[in-house]
Design an enzyme around this catalytic site. Structure first.
Site, short mmCIF file in Angstrom:
data_model
loop_
_atom_site.label_atom_id
_atom_site.label_comp_id
_atom_site.label_asym_id
_atom_site.label_seq_id
_atom_site.Cartn_x
_atom_site.Cartn_y
_atom_site.Cartn_z
N HIS A 249 -13.58 -21.21 -42.67
CA HIS A 249 -12.22 -21.71 -42.79
C HIS A 249 -11.56 -21.33 -44.11
CE1 HIS A 249 -11.36 -24.23 -39.20
NE2 HIS A 249 -12.67 -24.11 -39.06
N HIS A 300 -22.86 -20.46 -45.21
CA HIS A 300 -22.08 -21.41 -44.43
C HIS A 300 -22.48 -21.47 -42.95
CE1 HIS A 300 -18.84 -23.87 -42.97
NE2 HIS A 300 -18.58 -22.95 -42.07
N SER A 676 11.03 -21.56 -43.54
CA SER A 676 12.17 -22.47 -43.58
C SER A 676 12.22 -23.33 -42.34
CB SER A 676 13.46 -21.65 -43.68
OG SER A 676 13.57 -20.85 -42.50
N GLU A 683 14.25 -12.80 -32.84
CA GLU A 683 12.83 -12.84 -33.18
C GLU A 683 12.07 -13.69 -32.16
OE1 GLU A 683 13.37 -14.47 -37.03
OE2 GLU A 683 12.91 -12.61 -38.06
N ASN A 714 22.96 -25.72 -32.24
CA ASN A 714 24.20 -25.59 -33.02
C ASN A 714 24.81 -24.19 -32.92
OD1 ASN A 714 22.29 -24.27 -34.42
ND2 ASN A 714 22.49 -25.45 -36.31
N GLU A 723 12.50 -28.48 -32.90
CA GLU A 723 13.42 -28.83 -31.82
C GLU A 723 13.00 -28.15 -30.54
OE1 GLU A 723 17.22 -27.74 -33.29
OE2 GLU A 723 17.75 -29.80 -33.81
#
Lengths: 751, 159
Positions: A249, A300, A676, A683, A714, A723
């Site tokens: 990880h 690991h 953002s 895209e 919007n 959303e």
């Protein structure tokens, strides 16, 4: 008090006798009563234990199923990079731009963090370099108080760590001669409470208390940032007494999926991207292995039959940034033939020789391949061929059918003489065969590291690709024996797998698994543990369990909580595969009664979900019974599922989204370069097309466009991903349920 | 356990096999002998420790501490079909507790219960005792209201 005799009438004799008996029971009666109660109580406890076991199974199965999806995703990326030239003009350029971003020249300059100033209003911990004990103490108390370290300090810490790690070899050698005991810890996965508990019980890192942390510090838990900052801080403070191994990880692509990236971006909105970039470098610079007194090897995951410690020491480890991004020139990806042969062992009461059951393996393919088969012809067993002659014991094939870890795959004799002469590369609907010469050096080195980080031990001898995880190998006791003997070692300590007791021995005591994240799956699911090694090198185990509540939960409460969570995850899976399941159910129900037998129900679930679980035992939690004892299969899907789908969207799309929700999120996160939370509709459209092409799911372009337009609320040409998911109420509904459950648990009084 | 209608043999066998395989870590149809008790209990039976020891003696592979499904399946099928270790009815358990309840006041002191459970019959281990006390002792009053426990533990839906 003797047994008085009664002179009452006949009818009252019995009653009085009983009363007398109760008042002064004979020893014989007391004995009988005690035995009865013990019997009864033990029955109850055993059933509780049973529930705990199958809950555990559910979690493991789903966890590894998830990991397998992850690897499929990465193979998608590589596939795109290597094979697709044009896709509406936004093909590999887009992807390569995303996955191989230009190195930010600022990051290597010493001034990068110096340019960040700390506002007066900052109330978090302040540290200074070089670090001292008071700095690490400051960090400890700050993190206990839920404070966040300022980005400037984080960057500085990472920068210093990077400098230090560059000087370290791939394999670090320690000795116990001059120190007291060395403590070895396993996976932490962002569990700050566990780390603090270890420090509390065992002592803070120091010259007297040296530590080895064996990878997987981040992902899944909510405090990965704090955990890894503490570990790196102690590393800087005591470079000779604090040792960190890389885990699977410690990999920026895994982080995208399993939560570390998200956590960093949430905590560091402005500087998150720089911080992540530095983490990517630091992770790849972590040493691969630790050896104590030339006798104990600590890695690991594990080893493979190809593991070569000399080679490992010599390679440039930092070049392997992620196990999930193959060296560019390699086409060593979806080796379907391999995985087809090494398919899941059958768990069926009818067959005594699962190995011979060829047709059963047909059911255990990658989702994409199965979908293709569904389109072509369901019964076609001669589909993807398998080069059964090539036994590639050494191939780390990715993206293959998954087996739960509690089931080991069949042994196939390893013949390293013919690794793989022929590879099968899927290209949409067909498979193309690509001849491959012996693997170039770069791939050999990459594989060495992947094997170390991803492999699991198993009881059967030999070495075969880890079809469960899709990376690394399963290695048997003979493989461990050989490697240990070859290098004069006596013990292999590894982590990577969650164990109920926090640790487990195997391979005749030569291999130890140590796991330090307690309650990994759910509150109460498992203990954490660490090992202490003194000069005599005899491991001693220390266990613990972090408890969220001040009052320790009883087994009953822990089982109930864990069970609830596991069943929820399971139901999620049922929903995600709804249409496949319904189709299969309907095959058993030609008369459309809405019912099938319990046996048929179990069979369908097992073959569609490919999770080996005790379905009959789970049945009461998952589905309703009709009065005649048959299963009303529609009731599988009750109680969960997105809300009313958008009118333009077909059920298939909703389901696909639900199932690949995490994968989609990753892709979106990658596209959303500045993190953002917004991506352009263009895209979005391209991404969706790529993704569905790879999955082989036919999604109408028109539907995608409709969808894109409808969720751009919007109308500014960009989509907020949250959303988007919200529109399908995928995130919402599940979060609500989790929230409700945790509230319920919090309110629940001690009964 | 009792699902309202008599199950046929094949269903019974499937159930036994499924529970058995939950403990079959090596995927070779064997389980550790120490898990046998749990498996029997989880199939709805209420054996005593002596019953379990007897059963194990029949099915264990020559002191190897392993039990094979081949032996376990027929033996366990028989047990289930003959209802050899039937469940304990509520009234009987209540009665048993009442026997131990010297003062007949509807509850037991933890010390009382401990004495009986750890000294009589087929004694509990310290671990078993601790778990029982921790789970069922009333927090404020520090006694064990046995009628309440019985209600809770009797109802074990489907599992």
């Amino acid at each position: 008090m003797g047994c008085g005799t009664s002179v009452a009438t006949e009818t009252q004799v019995k009653k009085l006798e009983t009363e007398e008996a109760l008042k002064s029971p004979s020893p014989a009666l007391t004995l009988k009563a005690a035995v009865l109660i013990q019997r009864w109580y033990r029955h109850y406890m055993a059933r509780l234990e049973m529930r705990r076991r199958y809950t555990w199974n559910i979690f493991q199965s789903i966890e590894y199923a998830g990991e397998q999806d992850q690897l499929q995703l990465s193979s998608f990326f590589t596939y795109m990079l290597d094979n697709v030239t044009q896709l509406n003009g936004n093909g590999p350029d887009l992807i390569s731009q995303l996955l191989d971003p230009v190195i930010d020249p600022w990051l290597d300059r010493e001034t990068c963090y110096k340019m960040i100033s700390i506002p007066e209003s900052y109330t978090g911990p302040r540290i200074s370099f070089p670090l001292s004990v008071s700095d690490t103490n400051t960090l400890l108390s700050a993190f206990k108080e839920q404070q966040i370290l300022h980005a400037r300090y984080v960057l500085q810490l990472l920068y210093e760590t990077k400098k230090l790690l560059k000087q370290m070899p791939n394999i670090v050698h320690l000795s116990t001669s001059y120190t007291k005991e060395i403590t070895v810890c396993g996976d932490l996965h962002g569990r700050l409470d566990d780390l603090l508990l270890i420090f509390y019980k065992n002592g803070l890192p120091s010259a007297e208390t040296p530590y080895v942390f064996n990878g997987d510090f981040v992902d899944r838990g909510k405090k990965s940032v704090e955990v890894v900052i503490l570990l790196f801080a102690y590393l800087l403070l005591y470079p000779d007494h604090m040792h960190l191994n890389r885990g699977n990880h410690e990999d920026h692509i895994m982080n995208l999926r399993y939560g570390f990236t998200k956590e960093v971006m949430q905590k560091y909105k402005t500087h998150g991207r720089e911080i992540l970039q530095l983490f990517k470098d630091v992770f790849s610079l972590l040493p691969i292995a630790t050896v104590i007194d030339a006798k104990i090897l600590i890695v690991h995951g594990g080893i493979s039959d190809q593991t070569d410690l000399e080679l490992l020491s010599s390679i440039e480890r930092h070049k392997v940034k992620s196990a999930l991004r193959f060296p560019r020139r390699s086409l060593e990806q979806l080796d379907i033939g391999q995985s087809h042969r090494l398919g899941k062992r059958m768990r069926s009461t009818d067959s005594s020789h699962p190995r011979s059951s060829h047709s059963y393996n047909e059911n255990h393919r990658t989702p994409s391949l199965r979908k293709r088969r569904c389109r072509l012809s369901r019964q076609n067993s001669g589909d993807s061929t398998s080069s059964s002659s090539s036994s590639s014991s050494s191939c780390s094939s990715l993206c293959s059918p998954r087996t739960p870890s509690c089931i080991s795959p069949q042994t196939y004799p390893s013949s390293p003489s013919t690794p793989y002469n022929v590879l099968q590369v899927p290209f949409l609907d067909s498979l193309s065969f690509v001849p491959l010469p012996s693997p170039p050096q770069q791939e050999r080195e990459w594989k060495q590291i992947v094997d170390i980080l991803w492999s699991d031990p198993r009881t059967q001898e030999g070495c075969s690709p880890n079809t469960f995880r899709g990376g690394g190998c399963y290695f048997g006791p003979d493989i461990s024996q050989r490697l240990l003997h070859q290098h004069g070692l006596q013990l292999l300590i590894r982590s990577h797998e969650c164990k109920q007791e926090g640790y487990e021995l195997c391979h005749d005591g030569h291999v130890i698994t140590i796991f330090s994240a307690s309650n990994y799956y759910e509150e109460g699911s498992n203990r954490g543990a660490y090992i202490k090694l003194g000069k005599e090198l005899v491991p001693r185990f220390y266990q613990y369990q972090v408890s969220r509540t001040t009052r320790r939960l009883t087994l009953t409460q822990r089982v109930r909580a864990a069970e609830g969570s596991a069943l929820r995850s399971l139901k999620e899976k049922l929903f995600a595969h709804r249409s496949e399941l319904m189709t299969s159910f309907q095959q058993y129900d030609p008369k459309e009664t809405g019912c099938v037998s319990v046996g048929e129900w179990a069979k369908v679930l097992e073959s569609v979900l490919r999770l080996d679980l005790p379905w009959r035992t789970l049945r009461p939690h998952l589905v309703h019974l009709a009065p005649d004892g048959s299963v009303e299969y529609q009731s599988c899907f009750e109680d969960l599922g997105p809300g009313a789908a958008l009118p333009q969207v077909s059920p298939n799309l909703a389901e696909t989204l639900f199932r690949y929700r995490t994968d989609i999120e990753i892709i979106f996160n990658i596209i959303d370069k500045d993190h953002s939370g917004l991506i352009s509709i263009e895209e979005f459209r391209h991404t969706w097309r790529l993704f569905s092409a790879h999955l082989g799911v036919a999604i109408d372009d028109g539907a995608i466009d409709e969808l894109a337009r409808s969720i751009d609320f919007n109308k500014d040409g960009s989509i907020d991903f949250t959303e988007f998911l919200e529109a399908f109420r995928v995130v919402h509904k599940l979060d609500i349920k989790e929230h409700q459950l945790s509230e319920k648990m919090a309110k629940k009084k001690y009964t | 356990m009792a699902e309202g209608k008599p199950e046929n043999i094949s269903a019974v066998r499937k159930k036994i096999t499924a529970e058995f395989q939950l403990f079959d870590y090596e995927n070779n149809n064997t389980v550790d002998v120490r898990e046998i008790g749990t498996i029997i209990y989880s199939l709805g039976c209420f054996p005593t420790q002596a019953d379990i020891r007897e059963f194990i003696a029949e099915v264990e592979e020559d002191n190897s501490e392993i039990v094979h499904l081949e032996k376990f399946l027929p033996a366990m099928t028989k047990v289930l079909l003959e209802n050899k270790f039937p469940p304990i009815p509520r009234t009987k358990i209540l009665q048993a507790f009442k026997v131990l309840d010297r003062d007949q006041n509807g509850y037991l002191q933890p010390e009382e219960l401990t004495k009986y459970m750890m000294e009589k019959g087929e004694p509990f281990t310290q671990g078993e005792m601790d778990e029982m006390l921790k789970t069922h002792t009333h927090r404020q009053e520090n006694v064990i209201y046995y009628p309440k426990i019985i209600d809770k533990l009797i109802v074990d839906p489907g599992m």
